[in-house]
Design an enzyme around this catalytic site. Structure first.
Site, PDB file in Angstrom:
ATOM      1  N   GLU A 293      32.532 -38.722   3.360  1.00 56.40           N
ATOM      2  CA  GLU A 293      31.678 -37.942   2.461  1.00 56.40           C
ATOM      3  C   GLU A 293      31.182 -36.731   3.228  1.00 56.40           C
ATOM      4  O   GLU A 293      30.581 -36.873   4.289  1.00 56.40           O
ATOM      5  CB  GLU A 293      30.530 -38.806   1.947  1.00 56.40           C
ATOM      6  CG  GLU A 293      31.016 -39.935   1.050  1.00 56.40           C
ATOM      7  CD  GLU A 293      31.983 -39.448  -0.011  1.00 56.40           C
ATOM      8  OE1 GLU A 293      31.651 -38.521  -0.762  1.00 56.40           O
ATOM      9  OE2 GLU A 293      33.106 -39.990  -0.087  1.00 56.40           O
ATOM     10  N   CYS A 327      22.649 -32.884   1.359  1.00 61.22           N
ATOM     11  CA  CYS A 327      23.981 -32.433   0.958  1.00 61.22           C
ATOM     12  C   CYS A 327      23.950 -31.998  -0.496  1.00 61.22           C
ATOM     13  O   CYS A 327      24.756 -31.202  -0.939  1.00 61.22           O
ATOM     14  CB  CYS A 327      24.985 -33.550   1.167  1.00 61.22           C
ATOM     15  SG  CYS A 327      24.470 -35.068   0.405  1.00 61.22           S
TER      16      CYS A 327
HETATM   17  P1  NAD Z   1      28.118 -33.898  11.585  1.00 58.60           P
HETATM   18  O1  NAD Z   1      29.468 -33.835  10.988  1.00 58.60           O
HETATM   19  O2  NAD Z   1      27.767 -32.933  12.623  1.00 58.60           O
HETATM   20  O3  NAD Z   1      27.852 -35.342  12.195  1.00 58.60           O
HETATM   21  C1  NAD Z   1      27.996 -36.518  11.422  1.00 58.60           C
HETATM   22  C2  NAD Z   1      28.226 -37.681  12.356  1.00 58.60           C
HETATM   23  O4  NAD Z   1      29.486 -37.513  12.991  1.00 58.60           O
HETATM   24  C3  NAD Z   1      27.200 -37.795  13.481  1.00 58.60           C
HETATM   25  O5  NAD Z   1      26.908 -39.155  13.691  1.00 58.60           O
HETATM   26  C4  NAD Z   1      27.941 -37.205  14.660  1.00 58.60           C
HETATM   27  O6  NAD Z   1      27.479 -37.702  15.889  1.00 58.60           O
HETATM   28  C5  NAD Z   1      29.351 -37.686  14.393  1.00 58.60           C
HETATM   29  N1  NAD Z   1      30.434 -36.955  15.057  1.00 58.60           N
HETATM   30  C6  NAD Z   1      30.456 -35.668  15.472  1.00 58.60           C
HETATM   31  N2  NAD Z   1      31.659 -35.384  16.016  1.00 58.60           N
HETATM   32  C7  NAD Z   1      32.421 -36.512  15.927  1.00 58.60           C
HETATM   33  C8  NAD Z   1      33.748 -36.858  16.302  1.00 58.60           C
HETATM   34  N3  NAD Z   1      34.560 -35.986  16.869  1.00 58.60           N
HETATM   35  N4  NAD Z   1      34.171 -38.123  16.061  1.00 58.60           N
HETATM   36  C9  NAD Z   1      33.368 -39.018  15.469  1.00 58.60           C
HETATM   37  N5  NAD Z   1      32.104 -38.743  15.091  1.00 58.60           N
HETATM   38  C10 NAD Z   1      31.637 -37.511  15.317  1.00 58.60           C
HETATM   39  O7  NAD Z   1      27.100 -33.815  10.338  1.00 58.60           O
HETATM   40  P2  NAD Z   1      25.510 -33.830  10.392  1.00 58.60           P
HETATM   41  O8  NAD Z   1      25.047 -32.513  10.911  1.00 58.60           O
HETATM   42  O9  NAD Z   1      25.014 -35.075  11.029  1.00 58.60           O
HETATM   43  O10 NAD Z   1      25.133 -33.964   8.848  1.00 58.60           O
HETATM   44  C11 NAD Z   1      25.084 -32.890   7.981  1.00 58.60           C
HETATM   45  C12 NAD Z   1      26.336 -32.810   7.121  1.00 58.60           C
HETATM   46  O11 NAD Z   1      26.485 -34.025   6.404  1.00 58.60           O
HETATM   47  C13 NAD Z   1      26.279 -31.723   6.072  1.00 58.60           C
HETATM   48  O12 NAD Z   1      27.521 -31.094   5.984  1.00 58.60           O
HETATM   49  C14 NAD Z   1      25.996 -32.498   4.786  1.00 58.60           C
HETATM   50  O13 NAD Z   1      26.415 -31.848   3.602  1.00 58.60           O
HETATM   51  C15 NAD Z   1      26.754 -33.749   5.033  1.00 58.60           C
HETATM   52  N6  NAD Z   1      26.278 -34.854   4.203  1.00 58.60           N
HETATM   53  C16 NAD Z   1      27.080 -35.258   3.164  1.00 58.60           C
HETATM   54  C17 NAD Z   1      26.652 -36.272   2.331  1.00 58.60           C
HETATM   55  C18 NAD Z   1      27.521 -36.725   1.187  1.00 58.60           C
HETATM   56  O14 NAD Z   1      27.231 -37.774   0.608  1.00 58.60           O
HETATM   57  N7  NAD Z   1      28.553 -35.998   0.818  1.00 58.60           N
HETATM   58  C19 NAD Z   1      25.421 -36.895   2.559  1.00 58.60           C
HETATM   59  C20 NAD Z   1      24.650 -36.462   3.642  1.00 58.60           C
HETATM   60  C21 NAD Z   1      25.085 -35.441   4.458  1.00 58.60           C
END
Ligand code: NAD
Length: 525
Positions: A293, A327
């Site tokens: 997501e 989001c």
């Molecule tokens: P992010 O992608 O930076 O991080 C998300 C998670 O992924 C974190 O736990 C991070 O440590 C991990 N991560 C980072 N690099 C990785 C890798 N290479 N391998 C595995 N894991 C890795 O996102 P964020 O800043 O934590 O959250 C904000 C984003 O989330 C926004 O884009 C928002 O729209 C989205 N979001 C979407 C929903 C939805 O339901 N669609 C809900 C909430 C947030």
């Protein structure tokens, strides 16, 4: 043990009324209690055992309202820890998959009960670690409770008899079985609700999990782990492993024994995970399942005959709740030219009234943004936006003595539908106002990004609302109401296009993503 027939119908957890002095005081007291624990060191938890960093290899979680304040030091997992967590999860899976669905649901119901009792304390962590207002923090905790209550019931439903067409001479049935070891990777923005939802859905379905929380919010994640331990969950079913996404994350995503990955976060990371997971590695005997997501660029469309006051209220609340870091947040108001000036004026007026500061009382509606990197990125977008449109509210950092990451709620008017700030996810308190020439043009603009998560339409035309339902291509569409605040069970949540795999969290299809169906047919003798 609880069975489906004994469980009451799911209802959403009520929100706390902070106009009541007793609730306000309880929350203020909980904040004091939580703050008194600041600065402690926390271990990884693998197979129920605590593993503390030997040197100073910690992820430091700080208070974004006052970055000098250390919430806690969290042991940073290494690849060796990742291997141990995988081994623990694989071993635990062999017994956990044989635990009855009813018993698994019991653990999750119990977790909901504990969270309900500790509501203020959990909310207090969210105010301090990620800058949620009282109401936003309370909403996050309520949603976490809802996910537990909902998915536990869902498991009981899936454990029941599944319909198959009768066939002469055979006794046929279909049962749902778990997948295996899952990697759960939640974001920081609903660091309790989304983390709890993704994790409990995985385990209640019979899988075991390696949970890698966001490095911005390990403290609240740790509270959840403690709650699951208190609920009596066997060791190894959830393994707690804060660590750098880039190294530990990649390692586990590509690990041949990882069966599925449940990810919520940015488009960039989601796509990377999807790509890495698609390639089978030596010893791997399945196609990994990826639930991803991702981001959004959500719009509220205002039709020419809409109620300007209601629309403005919906826009401001969707754009600036939790500093625009949902989001589902409205980051584009697409307004019909006939009503544009009126709606803009009202939005600016309401935006200027929003209180901003440290979250220490229920009067403050906007706290800091999540981190230094978020702060810098949002300010850059504001700089870009100030050249792409007219800044009519906010437009700069909000200074505080603590040097917290505060940014004024910002409205930028007269933005071109293809401008950078109209296309890219900013994930902060920045709203682009876009003028539409007609209703058709408004829908066209609404669909002109690569995302498709949430959207709302304010209109008094039944015909237009019907058209929006058909043509506005978003996973969660809201008519004559704001575009944030999806409720578990009520508004199953997930987006189209680059917003992800449309898993519909909190809906009746969600648990299927964590199971596989086995068809069993016996010849009747
Ligand atoms: P992010 O992608 O930076 O991080 C998300 C998670 O992924 C974190 O736990 C991070 O440590 C991990 N991560 C980072 N690099 C990785 C890798 N290479 N391998 C595995 N894991 C890795 O996102 P964020 O800043 O934590 O959250 C904000 C984003 O989330 C926004 O884009 C928002 O729209 C989205 N979001 C979407 C929903 C939805 O339901 N669609 C809900 C909430 C947030």
């Amino acid at each position: 043990m609880i069975t489906e027939s004994r469980v009451k119908e799911f209802v959403n957890e009520p929100f706390t009324d902070f106009s009541k002095p007793e609730n306000k005081q309880a929350m203020e007291k909980a904040i004091e209690t939580v703050r008194s624990t600041f600065g402690q060191k926390y271990p990884l938890i693998i197979d129920g055992k605590e593993i503390m960093a030997k040197g100073d290899d910690f992820i430091v979680s700080t208070n974004p309202a006052d970055p000098k304040e250390v919430i806690g030091y969290f042991t940073k997992a290494t690849q060796k820890d990742a291997d141990a967590a995988m081994q623990a999860a694989l071993t635990a899976f062999e017994s956990w998959k044989k635990v009855s669905p009813e018993k698994r649901a019991d653990y999750v119901f119990k977790a909901a009960e504990i969270m309900r009792k500790r509501k203020f304390e959990l909310s207090a962590w969210l105010t301090q670690e990620i800058g949620k207002s009282f109401a936003e923090a309370d909403g996050d905790v309520a949603e976490a409770i809802d996910f537990c209550e909902f998915y536990a019931r869902e498991m009981l439903r899936f454990a029941g008899k599944q319909p198959v067409t009768p066939y002469p001479g055979e006794d046929n049935k279909l049962v749902y079985i778990p997948l295996g070891v899952g990697l759960v990777i939640p974001p920081w923005n609903f660091p309790l609700a989304i983390l709890v939802g993704m994790t409990t859905a995985s385990i209640v379905a019979g899988n075991t999990v390696i949970l890698k929380p966001s490095s911005d919010t390990p403290a609240i994640a740790y509270q959840f782990i403690r709650i699951m331990q208190e609920a009596g969950l066997p060791a190894g079913v959830i393994n707690f492993m804060p660590g750098p996404g880039a190294s530990v994350g990649d390692y586990l995503v590509t690990h041949p024994k990882t069966r599925f990955i449940s990810f919520t976060g940015s488009k960039e990371v989601g796509l990377r995970i999807n790509e890495l997971a698609a390639k089978p590695n030596k010893g791997q005997i399945w196609i990994k399942r990826v639930v991803a997501e991702m981001g959004g660029k959500d719009s509220i469309i205002v039709d020419k005959d809409a109620d300007a006051e209601e629309a403005a209220q919906g826009i401001v609340s969707s754009a600036f709740g939790f500093q625009g870091q949902k989001c589902s947040a409205c980051s584009r108001a697409i307004v019909h030219k006939d009503i544009y000036d009126k709606v803009l004026e009202k939005v600016v007026e309401k935006t200027k009234k929003l209180s901003i500061g440290k979250i220490e009382s229920s009067d403050v509606l906007m706290g800091p943004v999540a981190s230094k990197s978020a702060y810098e990125s949002i300010l850059k977008y504001i700089e870009v936006g100030s050249k792409e449109g007219r800044v009519v509210a906010g437009g700069k950092a909000h200074q505080t003595p603590s040097n917290g990451y505060f940014i004024e709620p910002t409205v930028i008017a007269d933005v071109d539908p293809k401008a950078t700030i109209a296309q890219e996810e900013i994930f902060g308190p920045v709203l682009a106002f876009i003028k539409a020439d007609s209703w058709e043009n408004a829908i066209e603009i609404g669909n002109n990004t690569e995302f498709g998560l949430t959207g709302a339409v304010y209109s008094n035309s039944r015909e237009h609302l019907k058209e929006a339902a058909e043509d506005f291509h978003v996973g969660n569409l809201y008519l004559n109401r704001k575009c944030t605040g999806a409720l578990v069970g009520v508004h199953p949540f997930g987006g189209f296009n680059m917003s992800g795999t449309d898993s519909k969290a909190g809906g009746r299809d969600y648990l299927l993503l964590f199971m596989q169906a086995k068809s069993i047919s016996e010849k009747i003798k």
